[in-house]
Design an enzyme around this catalytic site. Sequence first.
Site, short mmCIF file in Angstrom:
data_model
loop_
_atom_site.label_atom_id
_atom_site.label_comp_id
_atom_site.label_asym_id
_atom_site.label_seq_id
_atom_site.Cartn_x
_atom_site.Cartn_y
_atom_site.Cartn_z
N ALA A 74 11.91 -39.07 18.73
CA ALA A 74 13.04 -38.95 17.95
C ALA A 74 13.85 -40.36 18.10
O ALA A 74 14.65 -40.51 17.26
CB ALA A 74 13.83 -37.85 18.99
N TYR B 272 12.49 -43.18 17.99
CA TYR B 272 11.79 -44.21 17.09
C TYR B 272 12.73 -44.06 15.71
O TYR B 272 12.97 -44.84 14.90
CB TYR B 272 10.46 -44.12 17.43
CG TYR B 272 9.65 -45.01 16.19
CD1 TYR B 272 9.29 -46.19 16.75
CD2 TYR B 272 9.49 -44.63 14.89
CE1 TYR B 272 8.58 -47.14 16.01
CE2 TYR B 272 8.92 -45.53 13.89
CZ TYR B 272 8.33 -46.87 14.51
OH TYR B 272 7.83 -47.41 13.58
N ASP B 273 12.36 -42.60 15.24
CA ASP B 273 12.97 -42.22 14.05
C ASP B 273 14.41 -42.40 13.87
O ASP B 273 14.96 -43.01 12.76
CB ASP B 273 12.73 -40.80 13.82
CG ASP B 273 11.41 -40.28 13.62
OD1 ASP B 273 10.67 -41.30 13.22
OD2 ASP B 273 10.97 -39.10 13.97
N SER C 148 -23.18 -61.31 8.63
CA SER C 148 -23.66 -59.85 9.22
C SER C 148 -24.18 -60.60 10.61
O SER C 148 -24.38 -61.52 10.80
CB SER C 148 -24.34 -59.39 8.37
OG SER C 148 -25.38 -60.12 7.74
N GLU D 117 -19.50 -56.24 23.72
CA GLU D 117 -18.56 -55.17 23.34
C GLU D 117 -19.17 -54.35 22.45
O GLU D 117 -20.05 -54.60 21.93
CB GLU D 117 -17.28 -55.98 22.67
CG GLU D 117 -17.46 -56.65 21.52
CD GLU D 117 -16.54 -57.61 21.00
OE1 GLU D 117 -16.27 -58.76 21.64
OE2 GLU D 117 -15.58 -57.36 20.08
N LYS E 170 -19.94 -52.15 19.29
CA LYS E 170 -20.11 -52.55 17.60
C LYS E 170 -19.46 -51.07 16.90
O LYS E 170 -19.99 -50.08 17.08
CB LYS E 170 -21.53 -52.51 17.29
CG LYS E 170 -21.78 -53.04 16.07
CD LYS E 170 -23.29 -53.32 15.44
CE LYS E 170 -23.30 -53.84 14.20
NZ LYS E 170 -22.85 -53.31 12.92
N ASP F 137 -18.08 -48.67 14.47
CA ASP F 137 -18.61 -48.19 13.33
C ASP F 137 -17.35 -47.72 12.31
O ASP F 137 -17.24 -46.68 12.06
CB ASP F 137 -19.65 -47.11 13.47
CG ASP F 137 -20.68 -46.82 12.49
OD1 ASP F 137 -20.61 -47.69 11.40
OD2 ASP F 137 -21.43 -45.93 12.31
N GLU G 60 -12.52 -54.40 12.93
CA GLU G 60 -13.04 -53.08 12.39
C GLU G 60 -11.83 -52.16 12.26
O GLU G 60 -10.91 -51.91 13.18
CB GLU G 60 -14.08 -52.81 13.27
CG GLU G 60 -15.05 -51.72 12.49
CD GLU G 60 -16.11 -52.59 11.70
OE1 GLU G 60 -16.00 -53.82 11.69
OE2 GLU G 60 -17.01 -51.92 11.43
N TYR H 284 -11.98 -58.35 16.46
CA TYR H 284 -13.16 -58.82 17.49
C TYR H 284 -13.48 -60.48 17.29
O TYR H 284 -14.36 -60.93 17.69
CB TYR H 284 -14.22 -57.94 17.04
CG TYR H 284 -14.69 -57.65 15.76
CD1 TYR H 284 -15.38 -58.74 14.85
CD2 TYR H 284 -14.85 -56.36 15.12
CE1 TYR H 284 -15.56 -58.77 13.67
CE2 TYR H 284 -15.23 -56.25 13.76
CZ TYR H 284 -15.60 -57.24 13.23
OH TYR H 284 -16.01 -57.42 11.75
N LYS I 102 -28.68 -52.20 18.42
CA LYS I 102 -28.56 -50.92 17.72
C LYS I 102 -28.84 -49.86 18.58
O LYS I 102 -29.81 -49.68 19.15
CB LYS I 102 -29.09 -50.99 16.42
CG LYS I 102 -28.81 -51.97 15.60
CD LYS I 102 -27.08 -51.82 15.24
CE LYS I 102 -26.94 -51.13 13.97
NZ LYS I 102 -27.47 -51.49 12.61
N CYS J 201 -19.09 -7.28 6.67
CA CYS J 201 -19.02 -8.01 7.85
C CYS J 201 -20.52 -7.80 8.46
O CYS J 201 -20.99 -6.75 8.30
CB CYS J 201 -18.29 -7.59 8.93
SG CYS J 201 -18.48 -8.20 10.70
N CYS K 198 -20.01 -5.35 11.46
CA CYS K 198 -19.45 -3.90 11.53
C CYS K 198 -19.53 -3.43 10.27
O CYS K 198 -18.80 -2.23 10.21
CB CYS K 198 -17.89 -3.88 12.15
SG CYS K 198 -16.88 -4.71 11.17
N CYS L 296 -13.54 -10.92 8.57
CA CYS L 296 -14.07 -9.78 8.75
C CYS L 296 -12.65 -8.86 8.81
O CYS L 296 -11.68 -9.28 9.81
CB CYS L 296 -14.83 -9.45 9.96
SG CYS L 296 -14.82 -7.83 10.36
N CYS M 147 -14.47 -4.19 15.03
CA CYS M 147 -15.54 -4.90 14.90
C CYS M 147 -16.09 -5.60 16.25
O CYS M 147 -15.40 -6.08 17.05
CB CYS M 147 -15.27 -6.23 13.98
SG CYS M 147 -16.79 -7.09 13.87
#
Length: 677
Positions: free
Chosen positions: A37, A39-40, A85, A118, A120, A122, A178, A230, A319, A413, A416, A431, A437
């Site tokens: 609140a 922050y807003d 890479s 550290e 990797k 993804d 990343e 990184y 990896k 179902c 049942c 169901c 059931c």
Amino acid sequence: MSQPDPKLLEEISQLRADLDSANYRYYVLDEPQLTDADYDRKLQRLKRLEAENPSLISADSPTQRVGAAPAEGFPAVAHAIPMLSLDNAFSREDIIAFAERVAERLECEPDDIEFSCEPKLDGAAVSLVYEQGVLVIGATRGDGRTGEGITSNLRTLRSVPLKLMGGSIPDLLEVRGEVIMRHTGFEALNERAREEGSKVFANPRNAAAGSLRQLDPRITATRPLEFHAYQAARLEPDMGDASHSALMARLSTLGFRTSAELTILHGPDAVTDYCEQLGEKRDQLGYDIDGVVIKVNDLRHQRELGFVARAPRWAVAFKFPAQEEVTTLNDVEFQVGRTGAITPVARLEPVTVAGVTVSNATLHNADEIERLGVMMGDTVAIRRAGDVIPQVVRVDTEKRPPDARAIIFPDSCPVCGSEIERLEGEAVARCSGGLYCAAQRKEALKHFASRKALDVDGLGVKLIEQLVDLDWVKTPADLFYLSVEQLQSLPRMGEKSATNLVNALETAKSTTLARFIYALGIREVGEATAVNLASHFGALKALQDADQTALESVSDVGPIVAAHVHTFFRQPHNIETLQALLEAGITWQESEVTQGPTPLEGQTWVLTGTLDTMTRDEGKARLQALGAKVAGSVSRKTTCLVAGEAAGSKLIKAEQLGVEVIDEATFITRLADWEQS
Ligand code: IVH
């Protein structure tokens, strides 16, 4: 032109500083400072002042994160230094060979080399360029030489500083890192997409990359993305940092999130141990990593080692096993959940995915089956990550056998026979049998007796299934009328176990309002919400009578949860069940509404490790009900750390900072005191 009022300038600059600092604390340090609140309120005030004085708007103002209009396409951005890479290593031997290659060139022993290791990450690799401390370009990796300019999109990530922090701002900085999406955010995004029938992403990496390549930055802004730095690819002038780890520390003071797992190690043995340990922790990180990046830490050594073709000689990527594997879908079963939701479950030819054997995976719902275009007999890709249930992410239709069979979603179902309903606009089919059931009844009873609900010792899953199949138990209240004689007649149930169970049911009758609410199994009401509802209303009657607005005023309760609670207490069969439970003798201590005293107002608490008598969510909700803030990490501002079993780095940090640390027993005693006062 008149000069702007200095007071106005001062206010604008203060608001920007406050908002930048709040962003940094929240998105980089995980240590919230302002309430949402507050922050807003500050953001709205700044927006108003800027709207009234447009000449004072600057590109690095926190109001300008989602400013840009949709793009036609992305401009090409040539990378000043190529984004390379890494060579891969898959075994201990590969790591030793890498260290030996490095040692030979540096003319030293492998054990003398300092490595910075550290995770990797993804996700999607990006580069950010800052001139005189201001973000000017953000780009994807592309082919390594030329990427796509996605500056407007990257500006929407609150972990990307629009302007650098701190006192010594470089003339030029190019940071690489990343962009990732955490599992929780990824699941929520896909869940929403499934409900809306929009694009479902196969994994967090695709979700991150896809979100970054939206032409409309307003869409990127809604995606839960995080930037983790990184590498400092260019830094001018040189600020004298001698190692990769020193550069990372500098990036952190400039306002970037860097890896908390970064560790300096000597020699290949220590590095291999680190890789092994991180592999074990992989499932608990909450985001995808696909290995460990091992870098020579000394920057002089890095320069000496240089590059070959497309990869540096000073780094290697170890990896981990893949989180996606291919197998055959043998069959599909339709399971009925506690709320009647029908979930198609894929029965698979067992396959090992990242070290765990997977033989079932969820297919979510009918739309997902259609989207995947999957048939029984198909070759499918399975993905397993963290605690997330394994999923079927792709079908290889080229490998489809001639006898592949279509997956037909049932109309009735499978348990049942009641009609299956699918409400307009809902992806889930249910169901319609309710407690008629047996599957729903069994699930409802399992939930009712579970540890966090009424915690009935000795009432296991198998026994519940028997009791329902014999029709002895139709509603949870029936449990309390079971006799020792009756139970004893069940196979493998002696007099002692029967007596124990009847006693356990008797004990379970005295409970707490929060546990009772949770035990009812109202949709979307988990343990933490039940605690909030109980402490807000204090009494069952008050909760039952609450209207939608009153329910929405409870902490963490939004319109959907409020609607579920409201509807639940208006169903005749639920009212009957409640009545029957109370008549069976379930009791708890009703308290006064605890909105009044909040003894922990202004305090910040952190919970770590495993607690025996409650979950961390429950502890958190109880602290919040007493007025405390509960943070995810320890800082100087932390009032107290509750350290459960196997507490780790947070405990160490608290001890270093001299923050008070208490164990679970002390925590419980204090909670009880405060809650009663
Ligand atoms: S350092 C010279 N550190 O891995 C290259 N890369 O195969 C320096 N990646 O596309 C890269 N986490 O996006 C580095 N902690 C990390 C990383 C990391 C993920 C990605 C990076 C790159 C790929 C390299």
